[in-house]
Design a protein around this motif. Sequence first.
Motif, short mmCIF file in Angstrom:
data_model
loop_
_atom_site.label_atom_id
_atom_site.label_comp_id
_atom_site.label_asym_id
_atom_site.label_seq_id
_atom_site.Cartn_x
_atom_site.Cartn_y
_atom_site.Cartn_z
N PRO A 162 -10.88 -9.58 10.72
CA PRO A 162 -11.37 -10.86 9.25
C PRO A 162 -10.04 -12.15 9.40
CG PRO A 162 -9.96 -8.89 9.34
CD PRO A 162 -10.10 -8.68 10.51
N PRO A 163 -10.26 -13.32 9.30
CA PRO A 163 -9.95 -14.28 9.39
C PRO A 163 -8.24 -14.11 8.81
CG PRO A 163 -12.00 -15.00 8.39
CD PRO A 163 -11.93 -13.46 8.74
N ARG A 164 -7.79 -15.03 9.03
CA ARG A 164 -5.66 -14.38 9.05
C ARG A 164 -5.81 -14.85 7.72
NH1 ARG A 164 -0.67 -17.81 11.09
NH2 ARG A 164 0.71 -16.05 10.34
N ALA A 165 -6.29 -15.10 6.20
CA ALA A 165 -5.71 -14.99 5.05
C ALA A 165 -6.74 -13.79 4.22
CB ALA A 165 -6.80 -16.70 4.28
N LEU A 166 -8.25 -13.72 4.94
CA LEU A 166 -8.60 -12.51 3.97
C LEU A 166 -7.47 -11.58 5.01
CD1 LEU A 166 -10.22 -10.99 2.76
CD2 LEU A 166 -12.28 -11.43 4.44
N LYS A 167 -7.12 -11.43 6.53
CA LYS A 167 -6.27 -9.78 6.58
C LYS A 167 -4.91 -10.01 5.83
CE LYS A 167 -6.12 -9.05 11.15
NZ LYS A 167 -5.80 -9.27 12.29
N GLU A 168 -4.06 -11.43 5.52
CA GLU A 168 -3.14 -11.60 5.06
C GLU A 168 -3.18 -10.61 3.38
OE1 GLU A 168 -1.60 -15.26 5.47
OE2 GLU A 168 -1.33 -14.60 7.77
N ALA A 169 -4.24 -10.76 2.48
CA ALA A 169 -4.41 -10.01 1.36
C ALA A 169 -4.81 -9.14 1.16
CB ALA A 169 -5.98 -11.50 0.98
N LEU A 170 -5.73 -8.37 2.29
CA LEU A 170 -5.79 -6.89 2.50
C LEU A 170 -4.66 -6.02 2.50
CD1 LEU A 170 -8.84 -7.02 4.65
CD2 LEU A 170 -8.91 -5.67 2.51
N ILE A 171 -3.75 -6.71 3.57
CA ILE A 171 -2.43 -6.15 3.72
C ILE A 171 -1.67 -5.85 1.90
CG2 ILE A 171 0.65 -6.67 5.08
CD1 ILE A 171 -1.73 -7.24 7.75
N GLU A 172 -1.32 -7.31 1.70
CA GLU A 172 -0.97 -7.05 0.40
C GLU A 172 -1.47 -6.57 -0.55
OE1 GLU A 172 -0.08 -10.28 -2.81
OE2 GLU A 172 -0.23 -11.20 -1.12
N ASP A 173 -2.46 -6.39 -0.76
CA ASP A 173 -2.94 -5.45 -2.02
C ASP A 173 -2.77 -3.72 -1.27
OD1 ASP A 173 -4.20 -7.19 -3.22
OD2 ASP A 173 -6.51 -6.92 -2.68
N ALA A 174 -2.34 -3.67 0.08
CA ALA A 174 -2.49 -2.19 0.69
C ALA A 174 -1.14 -1.61 -0.23
CB ALA A 174 -2.09 -2.37 1.82
N ARG A 175 -0.14 -2.68 -0.47
CA ARG A 175 1.48 -2.69 -0.02
C ARG A 175 1.38 -1.67 -1.82
NH1 ARG A 175 2.75 -8.46 1.89
NH2 ARG A 175 3.41 -7.88 3.65
N CYS A 176 0.99 -2.02 -2.32
CA CYS A 176 0.90 -1.16 -3.76
C CYS A 176 0.99 0.20 -3.82
CB CYS A 176 -0.72 -1.77 -4.56
SG CYS A 176 -1.75 -1.10 -4.01
N ILE A 177 0.41 1.23 -2.54
CA ILE A 177 -0.29 2.16 -2.12
C ILE A 177 1.12 2.95 -2.00
CG2 ILE A 177 -2.00 3.60 -1.20
CD1 ILE A 177 -3.21 1.60 -2.68
N PRO A 178 1.91 3.99 -2.72
CA PRO A 178 2.43 4.66 -2.82
C PRO A 178 1.89 5.63 -1.10
CG PRO A 178 1.69 5.73 -4.87
CD PRO A 178 0.81 4.74 -4.20
N PRO A 179 3.46 5.84 -0.54
CA PRO A 179 2.87 6.55 0.23
C PRO A 179 2.85 8.62 -0.17
CG PRO A 179 5.21 5.99 0.47
CD PRO A 179 5.02 5.22 -0.47
N ARG A 180 1.47 8.52 1.10
CA ARG A 180 1.35 10.65 0.26
C ARG A 180 2.91 11.44 0.54
NH1 ARG A 180 -4.63 10.69 2.65
NH2 ARG A 180 -6.01 10.53 0.88
N ALA A 181 2.62 12.13 -0.12
CA ALA A 181 3.40 12.98 0.09
C ALA A 181 3.16 13.77 0.79
CB ALA A 181 3.64 14.28 -1.27
N ASN A 182 4.29 14.69 2.48
CA ASN A 182 3.14 15.63 3.45
C ASN A 182 3.14 16.87 2.44
OD1 ASN A 182 3.34 13.72 5.17
ND2 ASN A 182 5.68 13.70 5.63
#
Length: 182
Positions: A162-182
């Motif tokens: 993806p273009p840089r701006a789109l990649k950054e927006a996808l990464i920013e959105d993924a930050r809200c996902i809590p880590p999975r418990a093992n």
Amino acid sequence: MTTSTGEREETIPASQSWCPPPEGFLKVNVDASWIKDNPFCSIGCIVRDPQAVVMLSSCRKVLAPTPLIVETLAIREGALVSHNLGWNQITLESDCKVAIEACTKGKKVGEIKPLVQDIDNLQQQLQHCELRWTPRSSNKVSHLIALLGMQNLLPPGWLWNPPRALKEALIEDARCIPPRAN
């Protein structure tokens, strides 16, 4: 402040960002890009699971005479893609409050009435399809897809590179996902 679709913008905290759907659901975010005096518009759609994994992303050009029509076409596109792929438990979000309210509260808006009827028919065929308004800050990725598509800035294979701006927006959105418990 009034937007191009005639709706009043509400003051939204700048920090509000994309939230994942509940387990077992997919989140479909849609948006549109429209330029006055240009018959072509662009619709952006992205579907993600509760871990922010992209299940599908699309962009296409359509003909629409007004911003409200193209925003409503984007909502229909999200519902149609979900229906066609058998995704029966979805939350579909758009940042066009007028179109969402026409679909959810039965507000009569003449120019989009046939589209609203199509959306209602698609909703009835899905097990669970919740339509929700979301602020632009929570809808950045689909907004960028529509905008970049309108400007012909999405190269072939753009989802994998993806273009840089789109990649950054996808990464920013993924930050809200809590880590999975093992």
